[in-house]
Design an enzyme around this catalytic site. Structure first.
Site, PDB file in Angstrom:
ATOM      1  CD  GLU A  80      -4.079  -1.558  77.968  1.00  0.00           C
ATOM      2  OE1 GLU A  80      -2.976  -1.536  77.402  1.00  0.00           O
ATOM      3  OE2 GLU A  80      -4.848  -2.531  77.923  1.00  0.00           O
ATOM      4  CB  CYS A  97       0.043  -1.694  76.811  1.00  0.00           C
ATOM      5  SG  CYS A  97      -0.691  -3.337  76.766  1.00  0.00           S
ATOM      6  CD  GLU A 123       3.199   4.287  76.971  1.00  0.00           C
ATOM      7  OE1 GLU A 123       3.124   3.087  76.677  1.00  0.00           O
ATOM      8  OE2 GLU A 123       2.194   5.021  77.085  1.00  0.00           O
TER       9      GLU A 123
END
Length: 524
Positions: free
Chosen positions: A267, A304, A394
């Protein structure tokens, strides 16, 4: 704190005797180094841990599900017994508050017990039986039976942002142990003390329930040396990882370049787009601003699933933007997990602020402090957003980008996004009813879809999917939260023409375990 921290790795049922320092935990709020100094295992000890895992696999993988479930529940009990130690040490290492540490501990023990119940119930193995038809023409049909079996030893890399739920005894470890796979855990340097506390719990549980030595090891040290040694060793058959995109890609490359490639379930990166439809914005703009602000700043933006990308149609949103600006500008600063994460967030927000076409909507007026971050919101039009791929990235922290454009432009932008863990739509009933194509586009980009909610908060349950198309995860067919995670550490095996005594109990005539099975194409 009642737990004595030794600062050494756990190698099967023994402790490492290495002498090379791998550093100390650092309190991110004060910069103070915390005892003890942690010591890396020698490469021989890493090899020993791997060998023990390989030796444990044949026995552990064939234990009855009830025995593995007993082990998982004992781990949970051991962790519950030291929750006060976790609540004391955790905030010192991470800057996370004590209630968060206690809540994450409960989530961790809850998912261990959930996997225990799953494997006791038994249907997860997907047992399928096709009975022989010796008289079938033109060819007889053989007796064929299949089910899932564990892959082998698994390397698990702890996450920085979840010192319990995605670390030593977190979801990857729980899923692998439930499946029947020994686990080799690579500790994270940001919270070594919490890792040792939990590692001791797993060790005690393994010994108390009679597990084979090697079913679990906990290794400190360099990711380049210790971590890569785990990934490259032929004994290891799968990898679980939660962390940066660069770290995940490095592990994927190493695993793919082995003589026998293995799966890496990583991930890595997600901005979790939120689409605000005009009716919802006009109807409840201030409430949306409050909800998004809370989601954005939860855990200092270090989840996340924090919403890092918001699509707001042109011609609406004045009240929404005014309220969001008010909340951001008066927000306090927050301690981030470590210096590297804090510095990366500040650099990312500085890059966004300097990007042509990007405007700062709101920035907290709180004085900047070295290891603390403040929320920031930027905006850009949809055409400029599409022109610059860097704007799709991000900002790991309390930062988000609002993209403005027409509804048609926004919907056309969705296929250009990278894979995401989540995607959210806020709308009225009428708007949602007419948004099928938008929702379908988001489904192709994300692993979890949310209507009129917020992406932070991941329920640990049977139907949760915490995964998504690359680069949210390395394999969008899997999840790292929920009981479907067990499938990552298994492979299907078929038995043809076997006598009853040589079949696994799950596949024998009469269904001695009483599990749900498929027999000749019908679920029974």
């Amino acid at each position: 704190m009642s737990t004595q921290l030794l600062g050494t790795s756990i190698i099967g049922f023994t402790r490492s005797t290495g002498t090379e320092s791998s550093g100390q935990a650092v309190n991110p709020a004060s910069g103070q180094k915390l005892d003890p100094v942690y010591v890396a295992p020698t490469l021989d000890e890493v090899d020993q841990a791997i060998a023990l895992a390989g030796q444990a696999f044949p026995e552990y993988s064939t234990l009855p599900a009830a025995k593995r479930a007993e082990f998982l529940r004992k781990i949970a009990d051991e962790i519950d017994a030291v929750v006060d130690d976790i609540a004391e040490r955790g905030p010192l290492e991470t800057g996370l508050p004590e209630p968060r540490m206690r809540g994450e501990t409960a989530r961790t023990t809850g998912q261990l017990r959930l996997f225990a119940s799953l494997i006791e119930e038994g249907s997860w193995v997907d047992a399928r039986i096709e009975f022989a038809q010796p008289d079938r023409q033109p060819l007889p049909k053989p007796d064929l039976r299949s089910m899932l079996r564990p892959l082998g030893p698994v390397a698990v890399f702890c996450a920085s942002n979840f010192p319990l739920a995605f670390s030593v005894a977190g979801g990857d470890t729980a899923a692998a142990l439930a499946a029947g796979c020994p686990v080799l855990v690579k500790a994270h340097s940001s919270h070594p003390g919490v890792a040792e506390i939990v590692g001791n719990c797993v060790l005690r549980a393994a010994q108390a329930t009679g597990m084979p030595e090697g079913v679990f090891s906990l290794l400190y040290g360099s990711g380049r040396e210790v971590g890569m040694a785990l990934v490259k060793d032929p004994v290891v058959q799968a990898v679980g990882f939660t962390g940066s995109r660069s770290g995940g890609l490095a592990l994927m490359e190493a695993a793919a370049n082995r003589p026998q490639p293995i799966p890496v379930y990583a991930e890595m990166s997600s901005v979790n787009p939120v689409v605000l439809l005009p009716g919802a914005v006009e109807e409840r703009g201030e409430a949306l601003a409050e909800g998004l602000f809370g989601s954005l700043t939860l855990g200092a933006g270090q989840f996340c699933t924090n919403p890092g990308l918001i699509f707001l149609p042109d011609g609406c949103g004045d009240a929404f933007l005014a309220k969001l600006r008010e909340l951001v500008e008066t927000a306090p600063s927050a301690v981030m997990l470590n210096h590297g994460i804090c510095q990366a967030f500040k650099e990312a927000t500085a890059d966004f602020a300097d990007t042509p076409g990007v405007t700062t909507v709101a920035h907290a007026f709180t004085k900047q402090v070295e290891e603390r971050a403040v929320p920031v919101v930027f905006t850009v039009n949809v055409r400029r957003f599409l022109e610059d791929a860097e704007l799709h990235g991000e900002m790991f922290g309390p930062g988000t980008l609002i993209v403005r454009g027409s509804l048609e432009e926004i919907e056309a932008t969705i296929p250009e996004l990278e894979g995401q863990l989540t995607a959210t739509v806020h709308g009225t009933d009428d708007e949602l009813a007419s948004s099928a194509s938008l929702i379908s586009a988001l489904e192709r980009r994300a692993g979890r879809l949310i209507i009129n909610g917020f992406p932070t908060g991941v329920e640990v349950c049977h139907s949760m999917v915490h995964g998504g198309p690359f680069p949210a995860t390395s394999d969008g067919r899997s999840t790292s939260v929920g009981t479907m995670a067990i499938n990552r550490f298994c492979r299907p095996v078929s038995w043809q023409g076997f006598p009853q005594g040589l079949l696994p109990e799950e596949l024998r005539d009469g269904n001695p375990l009483g599990i749900s099975r498929m027999e000749d194409g019908k679920r029974v």
